[in-house]
Each structure stands twice: as structure tokens, then as C-alpha cells.
Design a protein around this motif. Structure first.
Motif, mmCIF file in Angstrom:
data_model
loop_
_atom_site.group_PDB
_atom_site.id
_atom_site.type_symbol
_atom_site.label_atom_id
_atom_site.label_comp_id
_atom_site.label_asym_id
_atom_site.label_seq_id
_atom_site.Cartn_x
_atom_site.Cartn_y
_atom_site.Cartn_z
ATOM 1 N N PRO A 67 0.838 -1.204 0.000
ATOM 2 C CA PRO A 67 0.000 0.000 0.000
ATOM 3 C C PRO A 67 0.867 1.246 0.000
ATOM 4 O O PRO A 67 1.986 1.233 0.532
ATOM 5 C CB PRO A 67 -0.805 -0.134 1.298
ATOM 6 C CG PRO A 67 0.003 -1.036 2.168
ATOM 7 C CD PRO A 67 0.697 -1.984 1.254
ATOM 8 N N PRO A 68 0.380 2.343 -0.578
ATOM 9 C CA PRO A 68 1.198 3.567 -0.681
ATOM 10 C C PRO A 68 1.649 4.113 0.668
ATOM 11 O O PRO A 68 2.734 4.689 0.770
ATOM 12 C CB PRO A 68 0.263 4.550 -1.399
ATOM 13 C CG PRO A 68 -0.766 3.712 -2.070
ATOM 14 C CD PRO A 68 -0.932 2.503 -1.224
ATOM 15 N N GLU A 69 0.829 3.943 1.709
ATOM 16 C CA GLU A 69 1.187 4.512 3.010
ATOM 17 C C GLU A 69 2.278 3.711 3.726
ATOM 18 O O GLU A 69 2.916 4.208 4.658
ATOM 19 C CB GLU A 69 -0.054 4.604 3.906
ATOM 20 C CG GLU A 69 -0.701 3.271 4.264
ATOM 21 C CD GLU A 69 -1.722 2.823 3.220
ATOM 22 O OE1 GLU A 69 -2.493 1.885 3.537
ATOM 23 O OE2 GLU A 69 -1.740 3.393 2.115
ATOM 24 N N ARG A 70 2.534 2.464 3.301
ATOM 25 C CA ARG A 70 3.591 1.652 3.908
ATOM 26 C C ARG A 70 4.390 0.957 2.803
ATOM 27 O O ARG A 70 4.301 -0.265 2.630
ATOM 28 C CB ARG A 70 2.995 0.626 4.870
ATOM 29 C CG ARG A 70 2.318 1.255 6.082
ATOM 30 C CD ARG A 70 1.867 0.217 7.080
ATOM 31 N NE ARG A 70 1.231 0.825 8.237
ATOM 32 C CZ ARG A 70 1.871 1.241 9.315
ATOM 33 N NH1 ARG A 70 3.186 1.116 9.380
ATOM 34 N NH2 ARG A 70 1.219 1.773 10.337
ATOM 35 N N PRO A 71 5.200 1.713 2.066
ATOM 36 C CA PRO A 71 5.895 1.137 0.911
ATOM 37 C C PRO A 71 7.062 0.225 1.273
ATOM 38 O O PRO A 71 7.543 -0.520 0.417
ATOM 39 C CB PRO A 71 6.393 2.376 0.157
ATOM 40 C CG PRO A 71 6.549 3.417 1.221
ATOM 41 C CD PRO A 71 5.456 3.146 2.217
ATOM 42 N N PHE A 72 7.524 0.274 2.541
ATOM 43 C CA PHE A 72 8.700 -0.508 2.932
ATOM 44 C C PHE A 72 8.344 -1.725 3.785
ATOM 45 O O PHE A 72 9.250 -2.386 4.287
ATOM 46 C CB PHE A 72 9.688 0.376 3.713
ATOM 47 C CG PHE A 72 10.143 1.589 2.966
ATOM 48 C CD1 PHE A 72 11.113 1.493 1.986
ATOM 49 C CD2 PHE A 72 9.581 2.831 3.226
ATOM 50 C CE1 PHE A 72 11.538 2.621 1.294
ATOM 51 C CE2 PHE A 72 9.999 3.958 2.547
ATOM 52 C CZ PHE A 72 10.978 3.852 1.567
ATOM 53 N N LYS A 118 8.352 -6.653 9.632
ATOM 54 C CA LYS A 118 7.691 -6.390 8.345
ATOM 55 C C LYS A 118 8.636 -5.758 7.327
ATOM 56 O O LYS A 118 8.488 -5.981 6.123
ATOM 57 C CB LYS A 118 6.466 -5.490 8.564
ATOM 58 C CG LYS A 118 5.367 -6.098 9.420
ATOM 59 C CD LYS A 118 4.160 -5.183 9.474
ATOM 60 C CE LYS A 118 3.042 -5.773 10.319
ATOM 61 N NZ LYS A 118 3.415 -5.822 11.755
ATOM 62 N N GLU A 119 9.612 -4.991 7.785
ATOM 63 C CA GLU A 119 10.540 -4.366 6.847
ATOM 64 C C GLU A 119 11.435 -5.397 6.169
ATOM 65 O O GLU A 119 11.899 -5.182 5.045
ATOM 66 C CB GLU A 119 11.386 -3.308 7.562
ATOM 67 C CG GLU A 119 10.584 -2.090 8.001
ATOM 68 C CD GLU A 119 11.466 -0.990 8.545
ATOM 69 O OE1 GLU A 119 12.703 -1.210 8.621
ATOM 70 O OE2 GLU A 119 10.934 0.073 8.905
ATOM 71 N N SER A 120 11.677 -6.516 6.834
ATOM 72 C CA SER A 120 12.482 -7.572 6.220
ATOM 73 C C SER A 120 11.735 -8.272 5.087
ATOM 74 O O SER A 120 12.344 -9.025 4.317
ATOM 75 C CB SER A 120 12.892 -8.598 7.277
ATOM 76 O OG SER A 120 11.765 -9.335 7.736
ATOM 77 N N ILE A 123 10.889 -6.341 -0.721
ATOM 78 C CA ILE A 123 11.752 -6.793 -1.809
ATOM 79 C C ILE A 123 12.242 -5.601 -2.635
ATOM 80 O O ILE A 123 13.437 -5.397 -2.819
ATOM 81 C CB ILE A 123 11.004 -7.790 -2.717
ATOM 82 C CG1 ILE A 123 10.545 -9.010 -1.899
ATOM 83 C CG2 ILE A 123 11.883 -8.223 -3.883
ATOM 84 C CD1 ILE A 123 9.626 -9.940 -2.650
ATOM 85 N N LEU A 124 11.314 -4.798 -3.090
ATOM 86 C CA LEU A 124 11.613 -3.594 -3.864
ATOM 87 C C LEU A 124 10.680 -2.508 -3.358
ATOM 88 O O LEU A 124 9.457 -2.619 -3.509
ATOM 89 C CB LEU A 124 11.410 -3.855 -5.356
ATOM 90 C CG LEU A 124 12.110 -2.916 -6.349
ATOM 91 C CD1 LEU A 124 13.616 -2.911 -6.129
ATOM 92 C CD2 LEU A 124 11.786 -3.308 -7.775
ATOM 93 N N ALA A 125 11.221 -1.505 -2.705
ATOM 94 C CA ALA A 125 10.419 -0.492 -2.015
ATOM 95 C C ALA A 125 9.362 0.105 -2.926
ATOM 96 O O ALA A 125 9.651 0.582 -4.024
ATOM 97 C CB ALA A 125 11.330 0.614 -1.482
#
Length: 295
Positions: A67-72, A118-120, A123-125
Motif C-alpha cells: 500500500p502507498p502509506e507503507r511502501p517498505f 515487516k521491513e524484512s 523486496i523492492l520499495a
């Protein structure tokens, strides 16, 4: 049709036994049933039993756009299903209150407490992340489905392996397990849930000026679960960090009654569960390694 409610003799017999610190299955009030774990051939599949209560948990993953609000951050979803196979109390195609409660508490324990990094899973931000889906299937309800489902869920997450991904520029390559060994998930902690059933010592009304005496038992059986007046759910990890404390029902619980359950009972039981899970995971890994060497 729903099964008949416990009869009056059953109710009175159970209450009389609990007042004498006796339980119908021979356990002490704060004794758990012995858990067992069976791992499937695939990573992330586990069958957990707590007495006669049985639950299957499985984890699968796929790449999606975040989702755009959590791209990472990756995405984690939890689904639970209690079919009529578990008990005649549950109906086909109809979501029961127990199923809704089970899913909500599991979501608090396994997703909102940030079990998985979740950040792990990125794959591609902004373009590709892993989406993990934890599915809980309840096979038999002999009381305390929540603790069994939570144990199965956390073990499935620890047991799961995702494919290794290589990113060069905007090109993403997913390597098969035959090319590169799959990777475990990055977990911040491993919480376990403990359910205490609460019974007032007397079924009659107690004085509002005095603290009522509460009979507390751990890991209630099906009959104990149906007759309990209230419940206390405690989720904690082996590092003594509280994740969730939730009380249901109308039984008042004073602070001096609550703290010993957390500081003494929960801490000890969670450490025992953590050691048990690590031992079974090690045994499963050794078995897989020997199987690869033989083949």
C-alpha cells in the motif's frame, strides 16, 4: 443444532471439585495439558494438540504491491476457521462468535505485537513485498482453542521458509529451493498465550464491600470453558515482555489476584513452552538434515 448445555449435576459436581482444588481430568488448578507438535513435509505447516484440542496452522507467501502509506513493509494476514469437524456446536457457512473472538485475539498477539519484522519482507520499495497469510484450521475443540491456535500459529511462523530473492536494478529473481536454500522469517519475539478460567467461589451474590474469592484454573477443558464465569488471556514472550492482557466476563479480578498469575504462573509456563518449541524445532531440523544426507 447446538449441543445441550451442561446439566445441573455436572455444574454442581464441577464446582464442588474446583473448591477442593480438584479437576475432572486429574490436573492441578494451574497445570496445562501436555502440548504436542507435528510438522508437515512443507515448511510452515504444523499440527498442534493440547490434550484432545487439535489445530492445524499453515503459512504461505506471495509477492504483492505494498500500500502507498507503507511502501517498505510486508503484509501479514491471519485467518481462522472452526468447522463442524471441531464440534457440533459450529455450523457450516456461519461464522460463530468464538471464531470472531479467536481471530481478533490472534491478530493482537501475532500481528499487532510485531512478531514478524515487516521491513524484512520488503523486496523492492514501493513495488514488491512479501504477503504472508497465516491460516488456522480448528480440527477438534476440547476446550481452550485460543492457546492451541496461538501455539500453532507462532510455531508455523518460526518454521516457515521463504524463497531467496535477488534484486538487480528493477529486475527481481526468485530462486527455487533447489538453487538456493529458503530463508527463515526475521522474528522480533515469540509470544505464547495462556488462558485462565475464572470461577467465583460461591454462585450466590457476594458483598460489594469485600473482594470475592476467585477460583482460577489454567488451560480449561471444554466443560470448564463452558461453565466459567470469566476468562483472563495473557500473551507473553520468554523475555517476560507482556504482549496482550485481556479479560472477558463479569468476574471482578483484583490487582493482588492478577499479578501472581502473570509474575509467577505465566512467566514459568511461557518459558517452558519456549523451551519445548525450540526442542521440537531442533528435532525437526535434524530429521530433515539426515533425510537430505541419505538421499
Amino acid at each position: 443444532m447446538r449441543p445441550p448445555s451442561p446439566s445441573i449435576p455436572e455444574r454442581e459436581f464441577l464446582f464442588t471439585a474446583l473448591k477442593q482444588s480438584l479437576r475432572l481430568d486429574g490436573r492441578s488448578p494451574l497445570e496445562m495439558r501436555t502440548p504436542s507438535l507435528i510438522f508437515g513435509p512443507e515448511f510452515g505447516w504444523v499440527e498442534c494438540s493440547l490434550g484432545k484440542t487439535r489445530v492445524i496452522a499453515s503459512v504461505d507467501g506471495k509477492m504483492v504491491k505494498p500500500p502507498p502509506e507503507r511502501p517498505f513493509e510486508g503484509i501479514i494476514t491471519i485467518q481462522s476457521e472452526i468447522s463442524p469437524m471441531a464440534s457440533s456446536e459450529y455450523e457450516v457457512g456461519r461464522t460463530s462468535d468464538e471464531e470472531v473472538t479467536l481471530t481478533r485475539i490472534l491478530d493482537k498477539i501475532l500481528r499487532r505485537s510485531d512478531v514478524v519484522d515487516k521491513e524484512s519482507l520488503c523486496i523492492l520499495a514501493g513495488q514488491r513485498v512479501w504477503q504472508l497469510r497465516l491460516t488456522i484450521h480448528c480440527l477438534a475443540d476440547a476446550g481452550n482453542l485460543l492457546d492451541c491456535a496461538c501455539l500453532a500459529g507462532i510455531v508455523a511462523l518460526k518454521h516457515f521458509r521463504r524463497p531467496e530473492v535477488e534484486v538487480i536494478g528493477d529486475e527481481v529473481t526468485v530462486h527455487a529451493a533447489t538453487e538456493r536454500a529458503p530463508l527463515p522469517l526475521s522474528l522480533h519475539h515469540t509470544p505464547f498465550c495462556l488462558t485462565f478460567a475464572l470461577f467465583p467461589e460461591s454462585t450466590s451474590s457476594t458483598s460489594s464491600t469485600s473482594t470475592p474469592v476467585i477460583i482460577t484454573i489454567l488451560d480449561p477443558s471444554l466443560l470448564e470453558y463452558r461453565l466459567a464465569t470469566g476468562f483472563l488471556h495473557v500473551a507473553m514472550n520468554a523475555q517476560r515482555e507482556l504482549c496482550v492482557v485481556q479479560k472477558a466476563g463479569g468476574v471482578p479480578l483484583a490487582l493482588d489476584q492478577l499479578l501472581p498469575l502473570i509474575k509467577d504462573v505465566a512467566v514459568t509456563k511461557v518459558r517452558e513452552l519456549d523451551a519445548f518449541v525450540e526442542s521440537r524445532m531442533k528435532d525437526d531440523w535434524e530429521g530433515r538434515r539426515k533425510l537430505v544426507e541419505v538421499s
